[in-house]
Design an enzyme around this catalytic site. Sequence first.
Site, PDB file in Angstrom:
ATOM      1  N   CYS A   7       1.044  -1.142   0.021  1.00 29.55           N
ATOM      2  CA  CYS A   7      -0.212   0.103  -0.042  1.00 29.55           C
ATOM      3  C   CYS A   7       0.735   1.262  -0.038  1.00 29.55           C
ATOM      4  O   CYS A   7       1.889   1.089  -0.397  1.00 29.55           O
ATOM      5  CB  CYS A   7      -1.147  -0.072   1.006  1.00 29.55           C
ATOM      6  SG  CYS A   7      -0.208   0.252   2.621  1.00 29.55           S
ATOM      7  N   ARG A  13      -3.559  -0.490   5.505  1.00 26.50           N
ATOM      8  CA  ARG A  13      -4.114  -1.601   4.598  1.00 26.50           C
ATOM      9  C   ARG A  13      -3.004  -3.046   4.454  1.00 26.50           C
ATOM     10  O   ARG A  13      -3.448  -4.230   4.648  1.00 26.50           O
ATOM     11  CB  ARG A  13      -4.437  -1.288   3.281  1.00 26.50           C
ATOM     12  CG  ARG A  13      -5.559  -0.263   3.174  1.00 26.50           C
ATOM     13  CD  ARG A  13      -5.896   0.307   1.975  1.00 26.50           C
ATOM     14  NE  ARG A  13      -4.925   1.503   1.553  1.00 26.50           N
ATOM     15  CZ  ARG A  13      -4.411   2.073   0.563  1.00 26.50           C
ATOM     16  NH1 ARG A  13      -5.440   1.862  -0.477  1.00 26.50           N
ATOM     17  NH2 ARG A  13      -3.529   3.022   0.306  1.00 26.50           N
ATOM     18  N   ASP A 120      -8.695   3.204   1.432  1.00 23.48           N
ATOM     19  CA  ASP A 120      -7.580   3.698   2.339  1.00 23.48           C
ATOM     20  C   ASP A 120      -8.184   4.308   3.518  1.00 23.48           C
ATOM     21  O   ASP A 120      -8.676   5.451   3.604  1.00 23.48           O
ATOM     22  CB  ASP A 120      -6.731   4.665   1.829  1.00 23.48           C
ATOM     23  CG  ASP A 120      -5.522   4.769   2.606  1.00 23.48           C
ATOM     24  OD1 ASP A 120      -5.158   4.562   3.698  1.00 23.48           O
ATOM     25  OD2 ASP A 120      -4.584   5.666   2.176  1.00 23.48           O
TER      26      ASP A 120
END
Length: 156
Positions: A7, A13, A120
Amino acid sequence: MRILFVCTGNTCRSAIAEAIARKLIIERGLSDVELASAGTSAWDGAPASDGALLVGMERSLDLSQHRAQTLTRDLVSDADLVLAMGPHHLERIEALGGSGKSYLLTAFASHGASARPVNDPIGGELELYRATADELEQEVRRVFDRIMAERSSGTP
C-alpha cells in the site's frame, strides 16, 4: 511461496492484510508460505496506525510488532506474488520489476472479475478501519482460496 502486500505507508491496509494472511496460513496449515508487506511511500520503522492496531485487536490480529518498510526492488524480486491495494501501487511494483507476478488484491482474489482499489482508512474514524478490515478479510481469504485451488489442480 512468498507473498508481499503493498500500500502507500505500510501502516494500515498492507499491514492488516499481512496480519490476516498470517492468521489464515496457520488456519489452513500452509507452512510454506512467507508473508511481508511494504509501502510505496513508507516511513521505515513506523508502527501500524492506531486504527489498524485497534481493529487488529478486535479481530485477534497482533499488529504491535509491525514496522513499516519501503517497497524496494529486492522485496519485489524476492516475492512470488505481489498484491497491491491500488493502481498506483501496482505501477510502482511493476516499475521495480514486478510485472507478471503483481496484481491488484481484488483482481487476483476474483480471478480478474473485479479490479477496484481497497479503500484507504488513514486518518478516518474507527468505523472506516473496520470496513477496510472487513474488505481485506474477504479479499485475502479469496486469495488463499485461489492459491489452494491452484495447488490442488497443479496450476502454477
